[in-house]
Design an enzyme around this catalytic site. Sequence first.
Site, PDB file in Angstrom:
ATOM      1  N   LYS A  22       0.849  -1.206   0.000  1.00 41.28           N
ATOM      2  CA  LYS A  22       0.000   0.000   0.000  1.00 41.28           C
ATOM      3  C   LYS A  22       0.878   1.247   0.000  1.00 41.28           C
ATOM      4  O   LYS A  22       0.649   2.171  -0.787  1.00 41.28           O
ATOM      5  CB  LYS A  22      -0.893   0.013   1.235  1.00 41.28           C
ATOM      6  CG  LYS A  22      -1.577   1.359   1.499  1.00 41.28           C
ATOM      7  CD  LYS A  22      -2.435   1.351   2.735  1.00 41.28           C
ATOM      8  CE  LYS A  22      -1.681   1.709   3.971  1.00 41.28           C
ATOM      9  NZ  LYS A  22      -1.428   3.147   4.193  1.00 41.28           N
ATOM     10  N   ASN A  23       1.892   1.273   0.857  1.00 37.83           N
ATOM     11  CA  ASN A  23       2.681   2.500   1.021  1.00 37.83           C
ATOM     12  C   ASN A  23       3.689   2.727  -0.105  1.00 37.83           C
ATOM     13  O   ASN A  23       4.351   3.760  -0.133  1.00 37.83           O
ATOM     14  CB  ASN A  23       3.350   2.515   2.390  1.00 37.83           C
ATOM     15  CG  ASN A  23       2.311   2.658   3.494  1.00 37.83           C
ATOM     16  OD1 ASN A  23       1.153   2.981   3.218  1.00 37.83           O
ATOM     17  ND2 ASN A  23       2.707   2.393   4.725  1.00 37.83           N
ATOM     18  N   CYS A 116      -5.647  12.492  11.984  1.00 34.39           N
ATOM     19  CA  CYS A 116      -6.375  11.222  11.838  1.00 34.39           C
ATOM     20  C   CYS A 116      -6.270  10.474  13.159  1.00 34.39           C
ATOM     21  O   CYS A 116      -5.833  11.019  14.170  1.00 34.39           O
ATOM     22  CB  CYS A 116      -5.803  10.419  10.684  1.00 34.39           C
ATOM     23  SG  CYS A 116      -4.146   9.868  11.042  1.00 34.39           S
ATOM     24  N   ARG A 121      -0.649  14.555  12.467  1.00 35.50           N
ATOM     25  CA  ARG A 121      -0.110  14.384  11.103  1.00 35.50           C
ATOM     26  C   ARG A 121       0.178  15.741  10.433  1.00 35.50           C
ATOM     27  O   ARG A 121      -0.375  16.059   9.384  1.00 35.50           O
ATOM     28  CB  ARG A 121      -1.045  13.547  10.238  1.00 35.50           C
ATOM     29  CG  ARG A 121      -1.549  12.257  10.836  1.00 35.50           C
ATOM     30  CD  ARG A 121      -0.509  11.180  11.026  1.00 35.50           C
ATOM     31  NE  ARG A 121       0.050  10.621   9.825  1.00 35.50           N
ATOM     32  CZ  ARG A 121      -0.492   9.627   9.122  1.00 35.50           C
ATOM     33  NH1 ARG A 121      -1.646   9.129   9.496  1.00 35.50           N
ATOM     34  NH2 ARG A 121       0.088   9.167   8.044  1.00 35.50           N
ATOM     35  N   ASP A 306       4.186   0.890  12.082  1.00 41.62           N
ATOM     36  CA  ASP A 306       2.977   0.241  11.556  1.00 41.62           C
ATOM     37  C   ASP A 306       2.818  -1.176  12.102  1.00 41.62           C
ATOM     38  O   ASP A 306       1.743  -1.758  11.989  1.00 41.62           O
ATOM     39  CB  ASP A 306       3.015   0.200  10.030  1.00 41.62           C
ATOM     40  CG  ASP A 306       2.908   1.600   9.456  1.00 41.62           C
ATOM     41  OD1 ASP A 306       3.204   1.779   8.257  1.00 41.62           O
ATOM     42  OD2 ASP A 306       2.570   2.520  10.213  1.00 41.62           O
ATOM     43  N   ARG A 398      -8.758  -0.482   4.191  1.00 42.72           N
ATOM     44  CA  ARG A 398      -7.937   0.549   3.515  1.00 42.72           C
ATOM     45  C   ARG A 398      -6.601  -0.073   3.079  1.00 42.72           C
ATOM     46  O   ARG A 398      -6.011   0.368   2.099  1.00 42.72           O
ATOM     47  CB  ARG A 398      -7.657   1.711   4.460  1.00 42.72           C
ATOM     48  CG  ARG A 398      -8.782   2.694   4.657  1.00 42.72           C
ATOM     49  CD  ARG A 398      -8.290   3.871   5.462  1.00 42.72           C
ATOM     50  NE  ARG A 398      -6.982   4.266   4.998  1.00 42.72           N
ATOM     51  CZ  ARG A 398      -6.033   4.758   5.815  1.00 42.72           C
ATOM     52  NH1 ARG A 398      -6.269   4.908   7.099  1.00 42.72           N
ATOM     53  NH2 ARG A 398      -4.849   5.097   5.345  1.00 42.72           N
TER      54      ARG A 398
END
Length: 429
Positions: A22-23, A116, A121, A306, A398
């Site tokens: 994803k990243n 978030c 952030r 993460d 997500r």
Amino acid sequence: MSRFIINGGNRLFGTAKIQGSKNSVLPILAATILAKGESVITNCPDITDVDATVKILRHLGCKVTRTEHTVTVDSTNVDKYDIPDELMREMRSSVVFLGAIIGRMGKASLSTPGGCEIGLRPIDLHLDAIQRFGVNIHEEYAKIEFETVKHLEGTNISLSFPSVGATENIILTACLAKGTTVITNAAREPEISDLADFLNSCGARISGTGEGTVVIEGVEKLHPVQYKVIPDRIVAATYMSAAAMTHGKVRLTNIIPAHIAPVIPIFEEAGCDISVTASTLTVTAPPVLHGIKTVRTMPYPGFPTDMQAPVMAMTTVCSGTSVIIETIFESRYKHVSELLRFGSKIRVDGRMAVIEGVKKLTGAKVIASDLRGGAALVLAGAAAQGSTVIDDVKFIERGYEDICGVLSSLGCDIRAERNTTDGTTAESG
Ligand code: EPZ
């Protein structure tokens, strides 16, 4: 709202293929607007953050077609330079479009990305860096406007913190700038090297990613390419936790072991046997997991933030006490209150969490509030005795492609329940 229903307690056995990162795919899809024409990005994960990114590409004027794991972007006719507020809110990491839009259009307009679930952030490092290219920035409460004075001028940037997003935005802005840009104290995550590899295959001249100093020599133009995204190291490590917590044995394929190296010692300290080949990793869990003395999240190549929540889930069933220190985000413990509902014993004091292992978890009704914290709840449900219901699974979807399908294939009794438009529920998984 959709939810997962898990009847926990099964040990996990079998093989799981790891999705694309994803990243990595998010900044690479943004970068396609710098190369006019049709780029084909393969090994894309089928996740909602990619859906949101495709919406932004289409808003900017790209023609995007998509099969399950391939996204084709024709960026010939990009004619906009703004990211609509609702799309910024849908996905905070849309800020990574900033450098690509400025590089292509010479200007950009985006709404201030809100905070978030895991912290405020801020994007001050992005703004300070982009200003150094000769870009005027005008900030109001809700909007930030960027306008290049003459043209983008290469520059030297020293980051006060090795921010992943800021490093990516600087690289994207510098590719087509005049002259050379040097980033010191750049982030070293593998996803940044993947972005640079994509851009270099388009004709960019980027060197040094993965080390602390990155050099970008500006070029005239970039050309579209076909490119395969690297595997997702965080998803792989999440399934390592699942295998460990359920005392199973799981083989992961389509991985890059070097990217997972920062987490392997933690699983070995817990008593797992880890064996790797060039593209696979096998976790064999012990009958009883041992506590982890101290896990401190750090920028790559340190232990990834993460993985903090998925490893915390594992420590809840380790014998003895484990300590986690979250040094990257200021409020990344929202999953603790939900993990406590499974009967775990966790105390949080500022950035430190102390976890006293328990013999077993008991199924619970919980709510996901962010991506990795939500994944931690799935892991706890898989290991717990009895039934678990997890609401608000949209956060999990997500970043995790078909997490129910993957865990089911390993022996977990998990299914998704979706609320259909007429209020009935449909099941899958
Ligand atoms: C990227 O976020 C990842 N997201 C995050 O993954 C990951 O947790 C993070 O890097 C750290 O590894 C994507 O790549 C899409 P940062 P990013 O800029 O770029 C502060 C997931 O679960 N900071 O390295 O936003 C910031 O507040 C997600 O997949 C500033 O102060 O992370 C944080 O405390 C979550 N000012 C720290 O730096 C800035 O201008 C790290 O942020 C930018 C960041």
